[in-house]
Design a protein around this motif. Structure first.
Motif, PDB file in Angstrom:
ATOM      1  N   ASN A   1       0.736  -1.185   0.242  1.00 55.15           N
ATOM      2  CA  ASN A   1      -0.037   0.038   0.113  1.00 55.15           C
ATOM      3  C   ASN A   1       0.993   1.286  -0.086  1.00 55.15           C
ATOM      4  O   ASN A   1       1.850   1.319   0.011  1.00 55.15           O
ATOM      5  N   ALA A   2       0.182   2.519  -0.121  1.00 52.49           N
ATOM      6  CA  ALA A   2       0.913   3.597  -0.031  1.00 52.49           C
ATOM      7  C   ALA A   2       1.456   4.070   1.159  1.00 52.49           C
ATOM      8  O   ALA A   2       2.748   4.495   1.271  1.00 52.49           O
ATOM      9  N   ASP A   3       1.101   3.444   2.291  1.00 51.52           N
ATOM     10  CA  ASP A   3       1.972   3.774   3.459  1.00 51.52           C
ATOM     11  C   ASP A   3       3.130   3.050   3.496  1.00 51.52           C
ATOM     12  O   ASP A   3       4.328   3.563   4.129  1.00 51.52           O
ATOM     13  N   ALA A   4       3.148   1.589   2.867  1.00 48.65           N
ATOM     14  CA  ALA A   4       4.648   1.155   2.815  1.00 48.65           C
ATOM     15  C   ALA A   4       5.493   1.936   1.912  1.00 48.65           C
ATOM     16  O   ALA A   4       6.702   1.934   2.192  1.00 48.65           O
ATOM     17  N   ALA A   5       5.060   2.286   0.964  1.00 51.28           N
ATOM     18  CA  ALA A   5       5.941   3.272   0.088  1.00 51.28           C
ATOM     19  C   ALA A   5       6.332   4.505   0.673  1.00 51.28           C
ATOM     20  O   ALA A   5       7.487   4.830   0.563  1.00 51.28           O
ATOM     21  N   LEU A   6       5.579   5.241   1.765  1.00 48.36           N
ATOM     22  CA  LEU A   6       6.140   6.352   2.636  1.00 48.36           C
ATOM     23  C   LEU A   6       7.231   5.646   3.426  1.00 48.36           C
ATOM     24  O   LEU A   6       8.136   6.424   3.417  1.00 48.36           O
ATOM     25  N   THR A   7       6.889   4.928   3.939  1.00 50.45           N
ATOM     26  CA  THR A   7       8.070   4.018   4.891  1.00 50.45           C
ATOM     27  C   THR A   7       9.391   3.780   4.292  1.00 50.45           C
ATOM     28  O   THR A   7      10.294   4.065   4.543  1.00 50.45           O
ATOM     29  N   LEU A   8       9.243   3.274   2.717  1.00 56.93           N
ATOM     30  CA  LEU A   8      10.682   2.941   2.088  1.00 56.93           C
ATOM     31  C   LEU A   8      11.071   4.180   1.524  1.00 56.93           C
ATOM     32  O   LEU A   8      12.089   4.319   1.913  1.00 56.93           O
ATOM     33  N   ALA A   9      10.447   5.273   1.293  1.00 56.93           N
ATOM     34  CA  ALA A   9      10.762   6.491   0.895  1.00 56.93           C
ATOM     35  C   ALA A   9      11.581   7.277   2.053  1.00 56.93           C
ATOM     36  O   ALA A   9      12.888   7.932   1.722  1.00 56.93           O
ATOM     37  N   SER A  10      11.027   7.001   3.295  1.00 55.48           N
ATOM     38  CA  SER A  10      11.914   7.572   4.476  1.00 55.48           C
ATOM     39  C   SER A  10      13.132   7.000   4.610  1.00 55.48           C
ATOM     40  O   SER A  10      14.096   7.656   4.781  1.00 55.48           O
ATOM     41  N   ILE A  11      13.181   5.638   4.396  1.00 55.10           N
ATOM     42  CA  ILE A  11      14.411   5.107   4.544  1.00 55.10           C
ATOM     43  C   ILE A  11      15.534   5.545   3.345  1.00 55.10           C
ATOM     44  O   ILE A  11      16.590   5.657   3.678  1.00 55.10           O
ATOM     45  N   ILE A  12      14.931   5.616   2.283  1.00 59.63           N
ATOM     46  CA  ILE A  12      15.724   5.950   1.181  1.00 59.63           C
ATOM     47  C   ILE A  12      16.138   7.529   1.155  1.00 59.63           C
ATOM     48  O   ILE A  12      17.364   7.542   0.914  1.00 59.63           O
ATOM     49  N   GLU A  13      15.460   8.274   1.866  1.00 60.43           N
ATOM     50  CA  GLU A  13      15.770   9.681   2.162  1.00 60.43           C
ATOM     51  C   GLU A  13      16.993   9.779   3.151  1.00 60.43           C
ATOM     52  O   GLU A  13      17.993  10.487   2.952  1.00 60.43           O
ATOM     53  N   LYS A  14      17.182   8.950   4.306  1.00 58.64           N
ATOM     54  CA  LYS A  14      18.095   8.809   5.250  1.00 58.64           C
ATOM     55  C   LYS A  14      19.481   8.218   4.687  1.00 58.64           C
ATOM     56  O   LYS A  14      20.627   8.308   5.180  1.00 58.64           O
ATOM     57  N   GLU A  15      19.174   7.190   3.620  1.00 61.69           N
ATOM     58  CA  GLU A  15      20.321   6.459   3.089  1.00 61.69           C
ATOM     59  C   GLU A  15      20.936   7.366   1.761  1.00 61.69           C
ATOM     60  O   GLU A  15      22.044   6.676   1.511  1.00 61.69           O
TER      61      GLU A  15
END
Length: 331
Positions: A201-215
């Motif tokens: 779902n979109a919430d999972a995409a948001l969580t993944l995006a937050s990890i990408i942002e930090k990495e």
């Protein structure tokens, strides 16, 4: 008859004099108690109270004259709520025009990509002329006030951007705009996502995006970083990303990630637990959102920092170990 003519002439002269005075007053600089005068007008304030408020704030003019000017102009009901500032030299005509245009004095609050919600709250608490309505509220109470679904965590839910606001408004106003902006960006990104993503779902995409942002250290690496995590999710491999562990440590993080931290089980330890953490770990920007739903077409499963902000990507463990020896161990 002559007496009537004389009376009429006197009245005309008086009218002309009054008109002349009115024209002069409307275009003459107002006297101010200080070099500049500020006033915040709330919605629904009657024009008479607006005039009185300017006088109270430091405009040295008869508030009845100001009110009569507002009323006579026909624009009294067009005065807009907001925060206004006038300087020496401003005239009654310019004062009214400023309020009718809504030419406000605005402050700005900036939300930075990668911030946590704790950092956002701290920044808003320091923002100038922003009413701290959330100061005594818990995170859950804030989310409820924003109309968020029950139980939704605040982390990652506010879009990084610069938000202008009127002086004296509530910090909830800024949070609401940022919350809605993130929802809109997330909905758009999810609607245009790649069809083969291992995200429910979109919430999972948001969580993944937050990890990408930090990495991501270099913008050009962002979609490759996304590919590594997407490939790992598809294979059921742990994500093994330090930023999630650091987030899980919260205020206990001392600036260095220790071996004991990686071995301590928590819902945010992606070394020990497969899949995504339970919530985002930061506020991703638009580029990170796009990378999460459009990762690069790559078979990479590993990456290591080169020391210049960029990363070396590898498809197998042997190649990754060689990269670690080169860029981390200096061998």
């Amino acid at each position: 008859m002559k007496s009537l003519s004389r009376l009429l002439l006197v009245l005309i002269v008086m009218a002309a004099g009054a008109a002349g005075y009115a024209w002069w007053w409307l275009n003459a600089p107002l006297k101010l108690a200080t070099p500049s005068v500020e006033l915040s007008i709330e919605a629904g304030t009657p024009p008479l109270q607006v005039a009185q408020a300017w006088a109270n704030a430091g405009v040295q003019a008869d508030p009845r004259l100001l009110y009569e000017w507002f009323r006579w102009s026909g624009q009294a009901r067009q005065i807009r709520a907001g925060s206004y500032e006038i300087h020496q030299g401003a005239t009654p005509r310019e004062l009214l025009a400023k309020m009718v245009r809504g030419d406000e004095v605005l402050e700005q609050a900036r939300i930075i990509d990668g911030w946590s919600f704790r950092q956002l709250r701290a920044a808003l608490a320091k923002s100038p002329s922003l009413k701290p309505a959330t100061a005594s509220m818990s995170d859950a109470e804030i989310m409820a006030a924003l109309g968020a679904p029950a139980g939704q965590a605040p982390e990652g839910r506010f879009y990084p951007d610069t938000y202008a606001y009127s002086r004296g408004v509530s910090d909830l106003t800024v949070l609401k705009r940022a919350y809605r902006a993130m929802q809109k960006k997330l909905d758009a990104a999810w609607a245009g996502r790649d069809t083969d993503l291992p995200l429910p779902n979109a919430d999972a995409a948001l969580t993944l995006a937050s990890i990408i942002e930090k990495e991501t250290g270099t913008a050009s690496d962002r979609h490759l970083v996304a590919a590594v995590f997407v490939n790992r999710l598809k294979l059921g491999m742990p994500l093994q990303t330090d930023p999630t562990v650091i987030y899980g440590l919260g205020e206990n993080f001392d600036g260095n990630l220790h071996k004991r931290d990686l071995q301590a089980d928590s819902s945010f330890n992606t070394y020990l637990r497969p899949g995504l953490p339970p919530t985002p770990i930061a506020m991703p920007g638009g580029a990170a959102l796009e990378a999460a739903v459009h990762p690069a077409r790559s078979k990479a499963l590993y990456f290591v920092a080169r020391g210049d902000g960029s990363s070396e990507f590898s498809e197998d463990l042997a190649a990754h170990n060689r990269a670690v020896n080169k860029y981390v161990r200096g061998k």
